[in-house]
Scaffold this motif. Structure first.
Motif, mmCIF file in Angstrom:
data_model
loop_
_atom_site.group_PDB
_atom_site.id
_atom_site.type_symbol
_atom_site.label_atom_id
_atom_site.label_comp_id
_atom_site.label_asym_id
_atom_site.label_seq_id
_atom_site.Cartn_x
_atom_site.Cartn_y
_atom_site.Cartn_z
ATOM 1 N N PHE A 147 -1.105 6.220 -2.449
ATOM 2 C CA PHE A 147 -0.616 6.599 -1.118
ATOM 3 C C PHE A 147 0.225 7.858 -1.219
ATOM 4 N N GLU A 148 -0.019 8.803 -0.311
ATOM 5 C CA GLU A 148 0.731 10.060 -0.283
ATOM 6 C C GLU A 148 1.749 10.018 0.860
ATOM 7 N N PRO A 149 3.024 9.695 0.574
ATOM 8 C CA PRO A 149 4.010 9.459 1.640
ATOM 9 C C PRO A 149 4.407 10.700 2.438
ATOM 10 N N SER A 150 4.168 11.893 1.911
ATOM 11 C CA SER A 150 4.551 13.097 2.655
ATOM 12 C C SER A 150 3.426 13.616 3.538
ATOM 13 N N TRP B 259 -0.023 8.228 7.124
ATOM 14 C CA TRP B 259 0.710 7.372 8.055
ATOM 15 C C TRP B 259 -0.087 7.132 9.330
ATOM 16 N N GLU B 260 -0.818 8.134 9.789
ATOM 17 C CA GLU B 260 -1.615 7.976 11.004
ATOM 18 C C GLU B 260 -2.669 6.883 10.854
ATOM 19 N N ARG B 261 -3.304 6.816 9.670
ATOM 20 C CA ARG B 261 -4.329 5.790 9.448
ATOM 21 C C ARG B 261 -3.727 4.390 9.509
ATOM 22 N N TYR C 195 0.817 -1.211 0.000
ATOM 23 C CA TYR C 195 0.000 0.000 0.000
ATOM 24 C C TYR C 195 0.854 1.267 0.000
ATOM 25 N N VAL C 196 1.903 1.323 0.849
ATOM 26 C CA VAL C 196 2.702 2.557 0.942
ATOM 27 C C VAL C 196 3.545 2.782 -0.311
ATOM 28 N N ARG C 197 3.642 1.774 -1.155
ATOM 29 C CA ARG C 197 4.363 1.929 -2.423
ATOM 30 C C ARG C 197 3.432 2.160 -3.598
ATOM 31 N N SER C 198 2.143 2.166 -3.351
ATOM 32 C CA SER C 198 1.162 2.331 -4.427
ATOM 33 C C SER C 198 0.998 3.799 -4.786
ATOM 34 N N LEU D 32 6.977 12.957 13.850
ATOM 35 C CA LEU D 32 7.107 12.404 12.503
ATOM 36 C C LEU D 32 6.717 13.446 11.452
ATOM 37 N N GLN D 33 5.631 14.173 11.726
ATOM 38 C CA GLN D 33 5.197 15.224 10.802
ATOM 39 C C GLN D 33 6.271 16.297 10.659
ATOM 40 N N GLU D 34 6.882 16.671 11.789
ATOM 41 C CA GLU D 34 7.939 17.680 11.763
ATOM 42 C C GLU D 34 9.108 17.225 10.898
#
Length: 542
Positions: free
Chosen positions: A383-386, A391-393, A377-380, A431-433
């Motif tokens: 998915f918006e990695p930034s 990431w929270e979901r 999923y995180v490579r699809s 993580l957001q920072e």
């Protein structure tokens, strides 16, 4: 081969002990070996436990890890390693309804004003636990029946309130106490560290004082520099310089015209160390105060070379928390290449409480399937990695899979109140920072990591830690300042703690010009002058 006094401290089972030891003497290892000895021999009989109380979260975690490595998970399960605040929180959580003003079950802890019963401060935890011990017989009796032995680590930094907590809990009890300390590293007076605490403890608990003299950490050149300071600070603890043989170790004093030249040179030196195979976590940059501002130019220079650095002032306590470690390990496994250590730690926690081999296989398969799904999923493209919300979901799904009972079981401080929820919120904020820097999750995790980043921290934060390479940035009068001449003893102790973190290589820097950081509030002198006394200890040892 242990010193005779170290061996005596480990094998002493009936009398209280005060171990006085300098840097590198193996204080933490002594406690780990003593725990192993007590648990393996049954001198701490089941179901009784050992309590270790440290000053810092990472010190408590380090001691717990060492005990687990020595005697295995089953015996180490009876070894409780807390900070003073975590220990106090456990008491408050277990007996809060016995308080004069009982706390709510979901009370919060924060830095603001205390508002019982809904919220308290960290300082309130110690005072509330003392109230419980003074007013409730069952609290004190239960504690003493639980713990046959008590370890007090870095005890020279304990405050009067913290010492009162120990005294209320264990004075005149059958619990056997072992305190380890070094007066030369007493650098928390500004935070209320109790004066002459070792003597007070020795008197109150009829403890036998044992001194350790050997330094197993630092190379000979560094030990000679430390010994020169000890000759001035505490002459009775110094050893004959001729007893420190060997030329191993490196000490350098580096002078620069300005902070940018300093940053560029140090970034190049750190890059060379990394290319030679030194682990990033074994490189520390120490400053006197406000590391996030003082080391700004160096952080930028490291970043321009693709070298991750971590500001320990903001991250050290957070990433030492077990639930935070679990979340970061999960993200490493699904987002980054080849993370065997993170995967091993994650699976060990995921399988906690699984009793049969069959159930373990099913649970392991379930976790592996989930990890594989999330990797895809995180490579699809969807998915918006930034985006931190993405990431929270995923994190929420993972924590739900691990289950609340397992998460709560990671630390006694998670069992009441909102502590775990607050830590998870702080994790996503951190993580957001880091994601705002470059939008790369793996780089963000490296900057949060204890393992993959060069560590930038104050000398106070570095106490109890050790590194292969240590840089002390800005050995200048304007950094190592004092309000009055009598403060020089405290200042020497701070510098001594800094230099004694290094195992093999120590760099001391100073510049002629260090411009005021934009975010700095207060007086600042751009033009700097070398701290000649401190630099002289190094120059005499080169």
């Amino acid at each position: 081969m242990l010193e005779l006094n170290a061996e005596k401290a480990i094998r002493e089972i009936g009398n209280n002990i005060a171990v006085i030891a300098g840097p590198g003497a193996g204080k933490t290892e002594l406690l780990a070996q003593k725990a192993d000895f007590l648990l393996r021999t049954g001198l701490c009989p089941y179901p009784r436990r050992i309590l270790a109380v440290s000053f810092k979260i990472d010190a408590a975690k380090n001691l717990k890890d060492r005990v687990r490595l020595r005697c295995g998970a089953q015996l180490a399960a009876r070894f409780d390693s807390f900070t003073f605040h975590a220990f106090a929180k456990q008491l408050v959580d277990n007996y809060r309804i016995a308080l004069c003003e009982p706390l709510n079950s979901d009370y919060s802890i924060g830095p603001g004003k205390s508002s019982p019963p809904a919220s308290i401060t960290f300082d309130d935890l110690v005072s509330l636990s003392i109230e419980l011990l003074e007013e409730n017989y069952y609290t004190c009796s239960g504690l003493q029946q639980t713990y046959s032995h008590v370890f007090l680590d870095e005890f020279q930094d304990a405050t009067e309130a913290q010492y009162s907590l120990v005294k209320e809990a264990f004075e005149d009890s059958e619990s056997v106490l072992t305190a380890v300390a070094d007066s030369k590293q007493r650098i928390m007076a500004w935070a209320g560290a109790m004066d002459r605490i070792l003597q007070t403890y020795t008197d109150d608990f009829s403890a036998e004082a044992l001194t350790l003299f050997q330094n197993y950490r630092s190379a000979p050149k560094l030990r000679r520099m430390q010994n020169r300071m000890i000759q001035l600070m505490e002459p009775e603890s110094a050893i004959d310089p001729t007893d420190i043989q060997g030329e191993e170790g490196l000490i350098e004093v580096l002078h620069f015209s300005n902070a940018n030249a300093e940053a560029a040179c140090l970034a190049e030196r750190i890059s060379t160390w990394l290319k030679r195979g030194v682990s990033p976590s074994q490189i520390a940059v120490l400053v006197r105060q406000q590391s996030e501002l003082f080391a700004g130019a160096l952080t930028d220079s490291l970043s321009s070379k693709g070298i991750a650095s971590r500001n320990e002032q903001k991250r050290q306590d957070l990433t030492a928390e077990p639930v935070v470690t679990l979340v970061l390990d999960f993200l490493r496994v699904i987002a980054c290449q080849s993370q065997p250590s993170a995967y091993e730690r994650l699976m060990r926690i995921a399988l906690l409480g699984v009793l049969s081999d069959e159930a373990s296989d099913r649970r392991s398969s379930q976790i592996q399937h989930f990890l594989a799904e999330q990797r895809c999923y995180v490579r699809s493209a969807s998915f918006e990695p930034s985006d931190i919300l993405s990431w929270e979901r995923i994190i929420d799904k993972f924590l739900e899979l691990i289950t609340e009972p397992v998460l709560v079981g990671l630390s006694t401080t998670y069992q009441q109140g909102l502590r775990m929820r607050e830590l998870l919120k702080e994790t996503t904020e951190s993580l957001q920072e880091e994601l705002t820097v470059d939008g790369n999750i793996c780089n963000a995790l490296d900057r949060l990591s204890e393992i993959n980043a060069v560590r930038i921290l104050t000398i106070h934060k570095a106490k109890g830690l050790e590194f292969e390479k240590v840089i002390i940035l800005g050995v200048e009068n304007e950094s190592f300042w004092m309000k009055k001449k009598s403060d020089i003893d405290e200042l020497r102790r701070v510098f001594f703690v800094g230099i004694s973190r290094a195992k093999h290589e120590l760099l001391l820097t100073y510049t002629d010009l260090r411009p005021k950081p934009n975010a700095f509030q207060g007086l600042w002198k751009d033009h700097r002058t070398p701290q000649k006394e401190f630099l002289s200890y190094a120059n005499q040892s080169i």
